[in-house]
Design a protein around this motif. Structure first.
Motif, mmCIF file in Angstrom:
data_model
loop_
_atom_site.group_PDB
_atom_site.id
_atom_site.type_symbol
_atom_site.label_atom_id
_atom_site.label_comp_id
_atom_site.label_asym_id
_atom_site.label_seq_id
_atom_site.Cartn_x
_atom_site.Cartn_y
_atom_site.Cartn_z
ATOM 1 N N UNK A 1 20.958 -5.699 -11.585
ATOM 2 C CA UNK A 1 20.075 -5.420 -12.725
ATOM 3 C C UNK A 1 18.649 -5.847 -12.431
ATOM 4 N N UNK A 2 18.478 -6.969 -11.714
ATOM 5 C CA UNK A 2 17.129 -7.448 -11.403
ATOM 6 C C UNK A 2 16.436 -6.552 -10.384
ATOM 7 N N UNK A 3 17.198 -6.035 -9.421
ATOM 8 C CA UNK A 3 16.607 -5.253 -8.340
ATOM 9 C C UNK A 3 16.469 -3.775 -8.673
ATOM 10 N N UNK A 4 17.314 -3.254 -9.577
ATOM 11 C CA UNK A 4 17.266 -1.830 -9.929
ATOM 12 C C UNK A 4 17.547 -1.666 -11.417
ATOM 13 N N UNK A 5 16.650 -2.118 -12.283
ATOM 14 C CA UNK A 5 16.917 -2.060 -13.720
ATOM 15 C C UNK A 5 17.114 -0.647 -14.246
ATOM 16 N N UNK B 1 15.937 -9.402 -1.724
ATOM 17 C CA UNK B 1 14.818 -9.019 -2.593
ATOM 18 C C UNK B 1 14.711 -7.518 -2.770
ATOM 19 N N UNK B 2 15.631 -6.767 -2.148
ATOM 20 C CA UNK B 2 15.657 -5.314 -2.260
ATOM 21 C C UNK B 2 17.101 -4.869 -2.442
ATOM 22 N N UNK B 3 17.325 -3.648 -2.940
ATOM 23 C CA UNK B 3 18.707 -3.143 -3.033
ATOM 24 C C UNK B 3 19.436 -3.157 -1.698
ATOM 25 N N UNK B 4 18.755 -2.800 -0.618
ATOM 26 C CA UNK B 4 19.406 -2.810 0.689
ATOM 27 C C UNK B 4 19.759 -4.231 1.122
ATOM 28 N N UNK B 5 18.920 -5.191 0.774
ATOM 29 C CA UNK B 5 19.229 -6.583 1.095
ATOM 30 C C UNK B 5 20.469 -7.063 0.376
ATOM 31 N N UNK B 6 20.617 -6.670 -0.895
ATOM 32 C CA UNK B 6 21.828 -7.030 -1.640
ATOM 33 C C UNK B 6 23.053 -6.377 -1.018
ATOM 34 N N UNK B 7 22.932 -5.129 -0.607
ATOM 35 C CA UNK B 7 24.047 -4.416 0.028
ATOM 36 C C UNK B 7 24.482 -5.125 1.305
ATOM 37 N N UNK B 8 23.527 -5.491 2.145
ATOM 38 C CA UNK B 8 23.846 -6.185 3.402
ATOM 39 C C UNK B 8 24.499 -7.531 3.114
ATOM 40 N N UNK B 9 23.978 -8.257 2.142
ATOM 41 C CA UNK B 9 24.536 -9.565 1.823
ATOM 42 C C UNK B 9 25.968 -9.490 1.335
ATOM 43 N N UNK B 10 26.266 -8.533 0.467
ATOM 44 C CA UNK B 10 27.631 -8.403 -0.050
ATOM 45 C C UNK B 10 28.578 -7.936 1.050
ATOM 46 N N UNK B 11 28.136 -7.037 1.917
ATOM 47 C CA UNK B 11 28.991 -6.604 3.025
ATOM 48 C C UNK B 11 29.274 -7.774 3.970
ATOM 49 N N UNK B 12 28.260 -8.604 4.229
ATOM 50 C CA UNK B 12 28.470 -9.782 5.082
ATOM 51 C C UNK B 12 29.460 -10.735 4.426
#
Length: 416
Positions: free
Chosen positions: A47-51, A112-123
């Motif tokens: 929600x914070x990164x892509x409201x 700090x970006x949607x792609x960063x969140x994606x990478x973090x959750x996959x890791x």
């Protein structure tokens, strides 16, 4: 000829209370590791990164995280079964996974970006499944059939305790996601390390390839059929549970209008309280189901009852979003989920096709956790419609799937 895989007996020695305690604590740590992260912190980050499209981002992150989890759990289970060395075949992988989980929390905190969140959750999903695949195999490795329900009742507290930890993580005093993730990592380490220290796994220095003559036809086909029915049953259950886990924060905010019904309260704290309220019922249902199913030697009737309760909770969510509808829905959901997780854990360990490939087979069974996490976002996007608002349709569809899960278990023949 019949391989040792097919004739090796199930464990016979009863496990000691000390072992049950550290195994239970490790399971609690595993569920604390992912439940608050995926049900509270990841939606908040989305929600914070892509409201403007928080559901779209959350669905994307959930999908690719589940793909990573599926592949990693299969690979980690296969590797764990074949690991040789004086430290055993499970403990080294659990330790590596724990370290990886803590590092992944750091990635998610810094996203700090949607792609960063994606990478973090996959890791995170990669590291968590390095840990969880061998941890889950320990139960089937060491617990005899007549004690499975009892031990499953204890480790069954892990899911509700993981959910209840969301109350702490959502506390207003923890104002930001990095702080919440730091607390989460500390709790996970405290819970899992005692198992690695206290439990002395037997070294595995060589693997026997011997075979023996079969005096009766191989039962493997029947075992595989039973495994398939239980797989299908859990698959359906977990689709419904994944919808609740991933989307209840947005359901309360957008459909139940929680903030309007309770001015001054945040939606995340409201969800945390609902989960905490259902935790006690989940614990009671899980303990009762595990002990009574051991007492009567029956598992399937309890899973059928769990399906009915879980579906009932989802239908309440669909038709009664006004308070106290969500509260009542969580009562039914908590009872059904607690009963199901405990009895299903015992049933799965009882019908595994091979004693020597426990973690591998549990990795295949774990697809019933990860594939639903892939399908749940697809189901949510389709059922909610283009405007992302048809919550009754999503809940009704999820209830029907839960009922199918209960019916699937009736095909099992090697357990009652």
């Amino acid at each position: 000829m019949q391989s040792v895989d097919d004739v090796e007996p199930a464990p016979a020695a009863r496990v000691a209370p000390r072992f049950i305690a550290v195994l239970t604590l490790a399971y609690v740590g595993a569920f604390i590791a992912f439940v608050p992260l995926l049900s509270l912190l990841t939606p908040m980050q989305a929600e914070a990164l892509a409201p403007a499209d928080k559901i779209g981002l959350l669905s994307l992150v959930s999908l690719w995280g589940a793909v990573t989890a599926s592949l990693t759990n299969l690979a980690a289970g296969w590797a764990s079964d074949r690991t040789l060395g004086r430290f055993g075949r499970r403990r080294p992988w659990i330790l590596c996974g724990l370290i990886g989980v803590l590092l992944a929390y750091g990635l998610i905190a810094r996203a700090s970006t949607p792609s960063g969140l994606l990478v973090g959750v996959m890791a995170f999903q990669f590291a968590f499944n390095l840990l969880f695949a061998p941890l889950h195999a320990i139960f089937a490795d060491l617990v005899p059939h007549e004690q499975k329900g009892q031990v499953a009742a204890f480790i069954g507290v892990a899911a509700p305790m993981g959910a209840a930890s969301g109350v702490l993580i959502a506390a207003p005093i923890l104002a930001d996601v990095p702080t919440r993730l730091m607390i989460l990592g500390l709790l996970v380490a405290i819970c899992i390390l005692p198992l690695l220290v206290v439990w002395k796994e037997r070294p595995v220095l060589a693997r026997s390839r011997e075979t023996t003559l079969a005096v009766t036809p191989s039962p493997r086909r029947g075992r595989n059929l039973d495994f398939g029915f239980v797989w299908a049953s859990r698959f359906c259950f977990q689709i419904s549970a994944s919808v609740i886990s991933a989307y209840m924060l947005f359901y309360l905010a957008d459909h139940a209008r929680y903030a309007e019904q309770f001015p001054g309260a945040t939606v995340e704290s409201g969800l945390a309280r609902l989960i905490a309220f259902s935790t006690l019922l989940t614990l009671l249902a899980g303990f009762a189901g595990g002990l009574i199913s051991d007492r009567f030697g029956r598992r399937k009737p309890f899973i059928l009852l769990a399906a009915a309760l879980l579906a009932g909770g989802l239908l309440i969510f669909a038709f009664y979003p006004q308070w106290p509808g969500p509260l009542l829905g969580y009562v039914f959901y908590g009872l059904g989920f607690g009963l199901y997780t405990t009895v299903d854990t015992a049933l799965v360990a009882q019908i595994l096709p091979s004693r020597r490939h426990t973690a591998r087979d549990l990795g295949v069974m774990n697809l019933t956790n990860t594939l639903p996490a892939i399908l749940a976002p697809v189901l949510a996007l389709a059922a909610l419609g283009p405007d992302r608002s048809d919550w009754p349709m999503l809940m009704i569809a999820s209830a029907g799937i839960a009922l199918l899960g209960g019916l699937a278990v009736t095909g099992v023949r090697r357990a009652r």
